[in-house]
Write an enzyme that holds these catalytic residues in place. Structure first.
Site, PDB file in Angstrom:
ATOM      1  N   ARG A  61      35.725  42.719  32.703  1.00 20.52           N
ATOM      2  CA  ARG A  61      35.850  41.098  33.143  1.00 20.52           C
ATOM      3  C   ARG A  61      34.733  40.915  34.377  1.00 20.52           C
ATOM      4  O   ARG A  61      34.846  41.569  35.510  1.00 20.52           O
ATOM      5  CB  ARG A  61      37.173  40.631  33.540  1.00 20.52           C
ATOM      6  CG  ARG A  61      37.982  40.426  32.161  1.00 20.52           C
ATOM      7  CD  ARG A  61      39.278  40.004  32.709  1.00 20.52           C
ATOM      8  NE  ARG A  61      40.285  40.281  31.779  1.00 20.52           N
ATOM      9  CZ  ARG A  61      40.711  39.321  30.657  1.00 20.52           C
ATOM     10  NH1 ARG A  61      40.052  38.114  31.087  1.00 20.52           N
ATOM     11  NH2 ARG A  61      41.520  39.306  29.796  1.00 20.52           N
ATOM     12  N   HIS A  64      31.522  37.883  37.959  1.00 19.86           N
ATOM     13  CA  HIS A  64      31.475  36.633  38.050  1.00 19.86           C
ATOM     14  C   HIS A  64      31.747  36.175  39.552  1.00 19.86           C
ATOM     15  O   HIS A  64      31.686  37.085  40.312  1.00 19.86           O
ATOM     16  CB  HIS A  64      33.081  36.142  37.380  1.00 19.86           C
ATOM     17  CG  HIS A  64      33.218  36.624  35.949  1.00 19.86           C
ATOM     18  ND1 HIS A  64      34.574  36.944  35.679  1.00 19.86           N
ATOM     19  CD2 HIS A  64      32.418  36.795  34.952  1.00 19.86           C
ATOM     20  CE1 HIS A  64      34.489  37.108  34.482  1.00 19.86           C
ATOM     21  NE2 HIS A  64      33.200  37.051  33.925  1.00 19.86           N
ATOM     22  N   LYS A  74      37.606  36.558  47.148  1.00 22.87           N
ATOM     23  CA  LYS A  74      38.594  36.765  46.277  1.00 22.87           C
ATOM     24  C   LYS A  74      39.499  37.985  46.991  1.00 22.87           C
ATOM     25  O   LYS A  74      38.841  38.924  47.651  1.00 22.87           O
ATOM     26  CB  LYS A  74      38.300  37.348  44.946  1.00 22.87           C
ATOM     27  CG  LYS A  74      37.473  36.265  44.240  1.00 22.87           C
ATOM     28  CD  LYS A  74      36.880  36.698  42.881  1.00 22.87           C
ATOM     29  CE  LYS A  74      36.271  35.622  41.959  1.00 22.87           C
ATOM     30  NZ  LYS A  74      35.745  36.007  40.631  1.00 22.87           N
ATOM     31  N   HIS A 121      31.729  39.556  41.160  1.00 20.41           N
ATOM     32  CA  HIS A 121      33.090  40.390  41.272  1.00 20.41           C
ATOM     33  C   HIS A 121      33.287  40.800  39.805  1.00 20.41           C
ATOM     34  O   HIS A 121      33.138  40.058  38.960  1.00 20.41           O
ATOM     35  CB  HIS A 121      34.263  39.678  41.915  1.00 20.41           C
ATOM     36  CG  HIS A 121      35.606  40.381  41.703  1.00 20.41           C
ATOM     37  ND1 HIS A 121      36.372  39.985  40.330  1.00 20.41           N
ATOM     38  CD2 HIS A 121      35.963  41.501  41.702  1.00 20.41           C
ATOM     39  CE1 HIS A 121      37.430  40.850  40.316  1.00 20.41           C
ATOM     40  NE2 HIS A 121      37.261  41.622  41.396  1.00 20.41           N
ATOM     41  N   TYR A 134      44.738  37.548  41.546  1.00 22.55           N
ATOM     42  CA  TYR A 134      43.895  37.489  42.793  1.00 22.55           C
ATOM     43  C   TYR A 134      43.961  35.997  43.246  1.00 22.55           C
ATOM     44  O   TYR A 134      44.143  35.257  42.498  1.00 22.55           O
ATOM     45  CB  TYR A 134      42.517  37.920  42.465  1.00 22.55           C
ATOM     46  CG  TYR A 134      41.656  36.955  41.109  1.00 22.55           C
ATOM     47  CD1 TYR A 134      40.827  36.114  41.579  1.00 22.55           C
ATOM     48  CD2 TYR A 134      41.600  37.621  39.774  1.00 22.55           C
ATOM     49  CE1 TYR A 134      40.085  35.473  40.534  1.00 22.55           C
ATOM     50  CE2 TYR A 134      41.171  36.623  38.941  1.00 22.55           C
ATOM     51  CZ  TYR A 134      40.473  35.854  39.152  1.00 22.55           C
ATOM     52  OH  TYR A 134      39.697  34.913  38.129  1.00 22.55           O
ATOM     53  N   ASP A 145      30.630  27.776  38.154  1.00 22.37           N
ATOM     54  CA  ASP A 145      30.754  29.045  37.328  1.00 22.37           C
ATOM     55  C   ASP A 145      29.419  29.728  37.081  1.00 22.37           C
ATOM     56  O   ASP A 145      28.793  29.171  36.532  1.00 22.37           O
ATOM     57  CB  ASP A 145      31.799  28.786  36.464  1.00 22.37           C
ATOM     58  CG  ASP A 145      32.494  29.852  35.826  1.00 22.37           C
ATOM     59  OD1 ASP A 145      32.545  30.912  36.585  1.00 22.37           O
ATOM     60  OD2 ASP A 145      32.538  29.963  34.662  1.00 22.37           O
ATOM     61  N   LYS A 171      30.956  35.476  26.689  1.00 25.14           N
ATOM     62  CA  LYS A 171      30.295  34.708  27.778  1.00 25.14           C
ATOM     63  C   LYS A 171      29.503  35.709  28.731  1.00 25.14           C
ATOM     64  O   LYS A 171      28.387  35.776  29.303  1.00 25.14           O
ATOM     65  CB  LYS A 171      31.019  34.059  28.523  1.00 25.14           C
ATOM     66  CG  LYS A 171      30.724  33.385  29.668  1.00 25.14           C
ATOM     67  CD  LYS A 171      31.634  32.602  30.613  1.00 25.14           C
ATOM     68  CE  LYS A 171      31.489  32.311  31.945  1.00 25.14           C
ATOM     69  NZ  LYS A 171      32.571  31.724  32.703  1.00 25.14           N
ATOM     70  N   ASP A 172      30.298  37.000  28.906  1.00 31.12           N
ATOM     71  CA  ASP A 172      30.016  38.018  29.979  1.00 31.12           C
ATOM     72  C   ASP A 172      28.583  38.616  29.148  1.00 31.12           C
ATOM     73  O   ASP A 172      27.837  39.305  29.962  1.00 31.12           O
ATOM     74  CB  ASP A 172      31.075  39.050  30.206  1.00 31.12           C
ATOM     75  CG  ASP A 172      31.910  38.289  31.120  1.00 31.12           C
ATOM     76  OD1 ASP A 172      31.727  37.255  31.761  1.00 31.12           O
ATOM     77  OD2 ASP A 172      33.161  38.921  31.359  1.00 31.12           O
TER      78      ASP A 172
END
Length: 191
Positions: A61, A64, A74, A121, A134, A145, A171-172
């Site tokens: 993940r 971001h 974060k 991150h 988190y 975003d 998306k990633d």
């Protein structure tokens, strides 16, 4: 609450080990205390908690972040399982711009990673059924975003996939590369 705080390779990114007190019943740990974190140099006021479950080992993940005017710092921890957690410096003018540092976080040990504003991150799950929680110091702002490719060769994160194929969101997988990103973050040297 005394914190065991380790400064990682990029200034501002901190590995935190809250104390655990155990007995035959299990353990107790104070996972956040505003006063103790401020004394450790983390001056954020966290306003939102997020949680994710990744069912498969090798789930990535990231990378971001939120851009100004709604950036986020974060404070990441694992509730169950284990991750390799990464912060990438996106502050223009920083001596570590585009560099990354990371640490392994586990639910068992309770480590936390503090990722300041101006950093991307991301994490990779090391075991199945990993839950990550988190805190962030800014509310989610869809218009701010953003992300960068998890496999960007210019960043070169050494994800510990151990022969497992990375599982990423669409998306990633379509996020831009660092070379195509004009960072809105600026570096401010501290004494």
């Amino acid at each position: 609450m005394a914190l065991d705080v380790e400064k990682l390779a990029i200034p501002g990114v901190l590995l935190i080990r809250p104390k655990k007190f155990g007995d035959a019943r299990g353990y107790f740990s104070e996972t956040y205390n505003l006063r103790a974190y401020q004394e450790a140099g983390i001056g954020c006021t966290f306003v939102q908690d997020n949680q994710s479950l990744s069912a498969q080992k090798g789930t990535i993940r990231g990378l971001h972040f939120q851009t100004p005017p709604e950036p986020q710092a974060k404070l990441v921890r694992v509730l169950r399982g284990a991750i390799f957690d990464v912060a990438v410096d996106l502050r223009q003018g920083s001596p570590t711009y585009g560099k990354w540092c990371g640490a392994t976080l586990t639910g068992e040990a309770g480590e936390q990673l503090f990722v300041p504003r101006g950093f991307a991150h991301g994490f990779c799950t090391l075991v199945p059924d990993t839950e990550v929680a988190y805190k962030v110091d800014g509310f989610y702002a869809p218009g701010c975003d953003a992300g960068l490719r998890f496999d960007d060769p210019d960043i070169g994160v050494a994800w510990p996939l151990d022969g497992v194929a990375a599982l990423v969101s669409d998306k990633d997988a379509k996020a831009p590369f660092l070379r195509d990103f004009q960072s809105p973050f600026t570096y401010e040297a501290t004494a």
